[in-house]
Design a protein around this motif. Structure first.
Motif, PDB file in Angstrom:
ATOM      1  N   LEU A   1       0.844  -1.210   0.000  1.00  0.00           N
ATOM      2  CA  LEU A   1       0.000   0.000   0.000  1.00  0.00           C
ATOM      3  C   LEU A   1       0.877   1.258   0.000  1.00  0.00           C
ATOM      4  CD1 LEU A   1      -2.725  -0.807   2.722  1.00  0.00           C
ATOM      5  CD2 LEU A   1      -3.151  -0.398   0.290  1.00  0.00           C
ATOM      6  N   PRO A   2       0.414   2.324  -0.667  1.00  0.00           N
ATOM      7  CA  PRO A   2       1.143   3.590  -0.544  1.00  0.00           C
ATOM      8  C   PRO A   2       1.243   3.976   0.929  1.00  0.00           C
ATOM      9  CG  PRO A   2      -0.598   3.750  -2.204  1.00  0.00           C
ATOM     10  CD  PRO A   2      -0.779   2.418  -1.533  1.00  0.00           C
ATOM     11  N   GLY A   3       2.366   4.505   1.310  1.00  0.00           N
ATOM     12  CA  GLY A   3       2.571   4.870   2.721  1.00  0.00           C
ATOM     13  C   GLY A   3       3.436   3.849   3.447  1.00  0.00           C
ATOM     14  N   VAL A   4       3.644   2.680   2.813  1.00  0.00           N
ATOM     15  CA  VAL A   4       4.518   1.666   3.430  1.00  0.00           C
ATOM     16  C   VAL A   4       5.843   1.699   2.681  1.00  0.00           C
ATOM     17  CG1 VAL A   4       4.785  -0.763   4.071  1.00  0.00           C
ATOM     18  CG2 VAL A   4       2.482   0.234   3.853  1.00  0.00           C
ATOM     19  N   ILE A   5       6.921   1.985   3.365  1.00  0.00           N
ATOM     20  CA  ILE A   5       8.218   2.053   2.690  1.00  0.00           C
ATOM     21  C   ILE A   5       9.273   1.285   3.480  1.00  0.00           C
ATOM     22  CG2 ILE A   5       7.819   4.201   1.424  1.00  0.00           C
ATOM     23  CD1 ILE A   5       9.154   5.749   3.561  1.00  0.00           C
ATOM     24  N   GLY A   6      10.301   0.887   2.775  1.00  0.00           N
ATOM     25  CA  GLY A   6      11.398   0.181   3.436  1.00  0.00           C
ATOM     26  C   GLY A   6      12.416   1.192   3.941  1.00  0.00           C
TER      27      GLY A   6
ATOM     28  N   GLY B   1      -7.052   2.359   0.304  1.00  0.00           N
ATOM     29  CA  GLY B   1      -6.172   2.731  -0.806  1.00  0.00           C
ATOM     30  C   GLY B   1      -4.795   3.200  -0.366  1.00  0.00           C
ATOM     31  N   ARG B   2      -4.610   3.306   0.944  1.00  0.00           N
ATOM     32  CA  ARG B   2      -3.280   3.663   1.439  1.00  0.00           C
ATOM     33  C   ARG B   2      -3.185   3.255   2.919  1.00  0.00           C
ATOM     34  NH1 ARG B   2      -1.027   7.728   0.501  1.00  0.00           N
ATOM     35  NH2 ARG B   2       0.085   7.572   2.445  1.00  0.00           N
ATOM     36  N   ALA B   3      -1.978   3.212   3.440  1.00  0.00           N
ATOM     37  CA  ALA B   3      -1.808   2.750   4.821  1.00  0.00           C
ATOM     38  C   ALA B   3      -2.524   3.678   5.793  1.00  0.00           C
ATOM     39  CB  ALA B   3      -0.323   2.706   5.163  1.00  0.00           C
ATOM     40  N   GLU B   4      -3.294   3.065   6.687  1.00  0.00           N
ATOM     41  CA  GLU B   4      -3.947   3.855   7.744  1.00  0.00           C
ATOM     42  C   GLU B   4      -3.691   3.241   9.119  1.00  0.00           C
ATOM     43  OE1 GLU B   4      -8.076   4.189   6.677  1.00  0.00           O
ATOM     44  OE2 GLU B   4      -7.611   5.346   4.879  1.00  0.00           O
ATOM     45  N   ARG B   5      -3.548   1.897   9.140  1.00  0.00           N
ATOM     46  CA  ARG B   5      -3.337   1.240  10.438  1.00  0.00           C
ATOM     47  C   ARG B   5      -2.622  -0.091  10.254  1.00  0.00           C
ATOM     48  NH1 ARG B   5      -8.201  -0.568   8.514  1.00  0.00           N
ATOM     49  NH2 ARG B   5      -8.954   1.545   8.342  1.00  0.00           N
ATOM     50  N   LEU B   6      -1.967  -0.495  11.342  1.00  0.00           N
ATOM     51  CA  LEU B   6      -1.370  -1.827  11.390  1.00  0.00           C
ATOM     52  C   LEU B   6      -2.250  -2.713  12.265  1.00  0.00           C
ATOM     53  CD1 LEU B   6       2.268  -0.828  12.286  1.00  0.00           C
ATOM     54  CD2 LEU B   6       1.743  -2.402  10.461  1.00  0.00           C
ATOM     55  N   ILE B   7      -2.426  -3.943  11.828  1.00  0.00           N
ATOM     56  CA  ILE B   7      -3.076  -4.930  12.700  1.00  0.00           C
ATOM     57  C   ILE B   7      -1.944  -5.728  13.335  1.00  0.00           C
ATOM     58  CG2 ILE B   7      -4.725  -6.842  12.841  1.00  0.00           C
ATOM     59  CD1 ILE B   7      -5.934  -4.151  11.850  1.00  0.00           C
ATOM     60  N   VAL B   8      -1.927  -5.733  14.652  1.00  0.00           N
ATOM     61  CA  VAL B   8      -0.780  -6.285  15.374  1.00  0.00           C
ATOM     62  C   VAL B   8      -1.238  -7.384  16.330  1.00  0.00           C
ATOM     63  CG1 VAL B   8       1.124  -5.676  16.926  1.00  0.00           C
ATOM     64  CG2 VAL B   8       0.319  -4.008  15.259  1.00  0.00           C
ATOM     65  N   GLU B   9      -0.429  -8.442  16.413  1.00  0.00           N
ATOM     66  CA  GLU B   9      -0.735  -9.500  17.390  1.00  0.00           C
ATOM     67  C   GLU B   9       0.235  -9.391  18.568  1.00  0.00           C
ATOM     68  OE1 GLU B   9      -0.173 -13.537  15.982  1.00  0.00           O
ATOM     69  OE2 GLU B   9      -1.348 -14.353  17.650  1.00  0.00           O
ATOM     70  N   ARG B  10      -0.312  -9.484  19.750  1.00  0.00           N
ATOM     71  CA  ARG B  10       0.519  -9.510  20.948  1.00  0.00           C
ATOM     72  C   ARG B  10       1.280 -10.837  20.985  1.00  0.00           C
ATOM     73  NH1 ARG B  10       2.272  -5.700  22.594  1.00  0.00           N
ATOM     74  NH2 ARG B  10       0.527  -4.477  23.320  1.00  0.00           N
ATOM     75  N   THR B  11       2.546 -10.813  21.333  1.00  0.00           N
ATOM     76  CA  THR B  11       3.319 -12.061  21.389  1.00  0.00           C
ATOM     77  C   THR B  11       3.859 -12.291  22.803  1.00  0.00           C
ATOM     78  OG1 THR B  11       5.421 -11.008  20.889  1.00  0.00           O
ATOM     79  CG2 THR B  11       4.134 -11.764  18.992  1.00  0.00           C
ATOM     80  N   GLU B  12       4.444 -13.454  22.978  1.00  0.00           N
ATOM     81  CA  GLU B  12       5.191 -13.742  24.211  1.00  0.00           C
ATOM     82  C   GLU B  12       6.416 -14.540  23.797  1.00  0.00           C
ATOM     83  OE1 GLU B  12       2.242 -15.886  26.414  1.00  0.00           O
ATOM     84  OE2 GLU B  12       2.470 -17.693  25.204  1.00  0.00           O
ATOM     85  N   LEU B  13       7.375 -14.666  24.691  1.00  0.00           N
ATOM     86  CA  LEU B  13       8.576 -15.430  24.348  1.00  0.00           C
ATOM     87  C   LEU B  13       8.275 -16.922  24.470  1.00  0.00           C
ATOM     88  CD1 LEU B  13      11.511 -13.522  26.108  1.00  0.00           C
ATOM     89  CD2 LEU B  13      10.862 -13.467  23.691  1.00  0.00           C
ATOM     90  N   ASP B  14       8.752 -17.699  23.487  1.00  0.00           N
ATOM     91  CA  ASP B  14       8.614 -19.155  23.619  1.00  0.00           C
ATOM     92  C   ASP B  14       9.858 -19.729  24.296  1.00  0.00           C
ATOM     93  OD1 ASP B  14      10.625 -19.380  21.735  1.00  0.00           O
ATOM     94  OD2 ASP B  14       9.278 -19.789  20.058  1.00  0.00           O
TER      95      ASP B  14
END
Ligand SMILES: Cc1cc2nc3c(=O)[nH]c(=O)nc-3n(C[C@H](O)[C@H](O)[C@H](O)COP(=O)(O)OP(=O)(O)OC[C@H]3O[C@@H](n4cnc5c(N)ncnc54)[C@H](O)[C@@H]3O)c2cc1C
Length: 434
Positions: free
Chosen positions: A113-118, A273-286
């Motif tokens: 999506l536009p708005g996401v860059i490396g 049509g362009r970046a507005e939000r990230l969907i993020v998952e909470r993690t824990e250490l394995d």
């Protein structure tokens, strides 16, 4: 006389050339070839413009370039202007020092999506890399996200948060300074899949965040293991974690915030049509110290997303390539007979500038052991390469050309002209007046 081609003029290329020049003295000629008319790789286009003392290492490389028997052949892209095989025909050995210029992909929906860059693009843009002069990153929204927990993520977040005055004394390009000055970004979230103990951020770079004029670093102590657990860390890492913890006790009111979001794994980037939000998952250490998803998800608003999750070397013709590692297949730098690699193209994108020194010296030693001083027969070296380039109409640059470009840049900076005039290859070549 032996002839060696070092492809790439970043730290790895220069340390290798330095070591070869020392090993062979007057009995070898070493050409450092680069795709750009000017040298230094990431010293010029990667290291942050507000870290001038680090960029000073290029003075040492200048000395190497001034050494008898060492030449610079710029504006020549190996792989398109000339092939590795064509170099092998003309040189006794070819050492690939082309770095790792490509951003690794996030591999999640929405990353195009536009708005996401490396980070290579963003860092290149503020550092005057000709390929990214037109990037124009979207800074009109109030929220940005930086994905990654290394020093490059810190560089990107810091550059986004600095005031114009804080760039005083830096060599940031004019176009970036103007655009950053108009930025509306107030919150920068730095996401890491694991916790504070797993960061790859160094104390100096973290420490700077505590002294920014307009931005406050924010951590949540709930993300940290008990303070006694820090004792098990090696001293540098312990110092970094201590600095992070101390961010929690800074009491200040600043208009911008830099939020460390640990145990956060991006699942997708969404928007109309362009970046507005990230969907993020909470993690824990394995058990093995990796990140394991907990199933809990949440949103992080971001109209600019910069991924800082590492780099890869592009494949080059038939040179054996390690797809998984994103670098050339090699054994201690040797790819095959007469073909070697050094630096990030050999090891992958890890370590500091200094790490490339022993790396380059080790490979130069291996070359010298395999190829004692002697004659290279009718290989022809740099003169033969220059003849081929001339046949192809390629305007290669040399040491004198690069000095002229540098002087023109300095003059442009002194006269107050925006440096963006100097970030395009055609402008560099025009400077040479031919
Ligand atoms: C954003 C960023 C910030 C960094 N900051 C720091 C820091 O503060 N301190 C620190 O110690 N380290 C820092 N590093 C790490 C440091 O820059 C690297 O360790 C180092 O540059 C790697 O050296 P290299 O010579 O392998 O690659 P590079 O420096 O990338 O050099 C590769 C060279 O090869 C040339 N090239 C590429 N492809 C071709 C081709 N096909 N033909 C001809 N030439 C080609 C390129 O133009 C370039 O000049 C940073 C890295 C990044 C990405």
């Amino acid at each position: 006389m032996r002839h060696f081609a070092v492809v790439g003029s970043g730290p790895a290329g220069f340390y290798t050339a330095e070591a070869l020049a020392k090993a062979y003295g007057e009995s070898a000629r070493i050409d450092i070839i680069d795709r750009y008319p000017v040298p230094y790789g990431l010293i010029r286009f990667g290291v942050a413009p507000d870290h001038q003392s680090l960029k000073a290492v290029s003075k040492r490389y200048d000395k190497v370039a001034e050494t008898d028997g060492v030449g610079f052949i710029g504006n020549v892209a190996v792989g398109s202007d000339v092939s590795v095989d064509e170099l092998m025909e003309r040189y006794d050995a070819v050492i690939l020092a082309i770095g790792a210029p490509h951003d690794r992909k996030l591999g999640i929906p929405g990353e195009d999506l536009p708005g996401v860059i490396g980070s290579a693009e963003f860092v290149g843009w503020y550092n005057g890399h000709p390929d990214f002069a037109d990037l124009d990153p979207p800074l009109g929204g109030t929220h940005a996200a930086v994905i990654g927990n290394g020093n490059v993520a810190l560089d990107c977040a810091r550059i986004l948060s600095k005031t114009r005055a804080e760039f005083e004394g830096s060599d940031i390009v004019g176009h970036a300074l103007e655009t950053l000055d108009r930025s509306a970004i107030k919150t920068i979230t730095i996401l890491g899949r694991r916790g504070p103990h797993q960061i790859a951020m160094t104390p100096k770079e973290l420490g700077e965040l505590g002294h920014l004029e307009a931005a406050l670093p924010i951590v949540d102590l709930k993300d940290f293991p008990p303070v006694e657990a820090d004792d098990a860390l090696e001293p540098g890492q312990r110092k970094s974690v201590t600095i992070l913890r101390e961010f929690n006790s800074i009491r200040a009111n600043k208009p911008k915030s830099m939020v460390f979001d640990f145990f956060a794994k991006p699942l997708a980037i969404e928007g109309d049509g362009r970046a507005e939000r990230l969907i993020v998952e909470r993690t824990e250490l394995d058990e093995k110290g990796g990140a394991r998803g907990t199933g809990e998800t949440y949103e992080v608003p971001a109209s600019l997303v910069i991924s800082c999750i590492g780099y890869s070397t592009p494949p080059l013709g038939d040179v054996p390539y390690d797809q998984r590692g994103g670098k050339f297949l090699n054994e201690s730098g040797k790819i095959n007979d007469r073909l070697y690699c050094v630096g990030w193209a050999r090891r992958g994108p890890t370590g500091t500038i200094g790490t490339n020194r022993p790396d380059g010296y080790e490979v130069a030693e291996a070359v010298a052991a395999a190829m004692p001083a002697g004659s290279s027969g009718d290989r022809g070296g740099g003169e033969a390469l220059k003849a081929l380039l001339a046949e192809r109409g390629i305007r290669a640059t040399n040491f004198t050309d690069w000095r002229r470009i540098e002087r023109a840049e300095e003059a442009a900076a002194r006269s107050g002209s925006p440096r963006e005039k100097m970030v395009r290859v055609e402008h560099w070549l025009q400077t040479l007046g031919d």
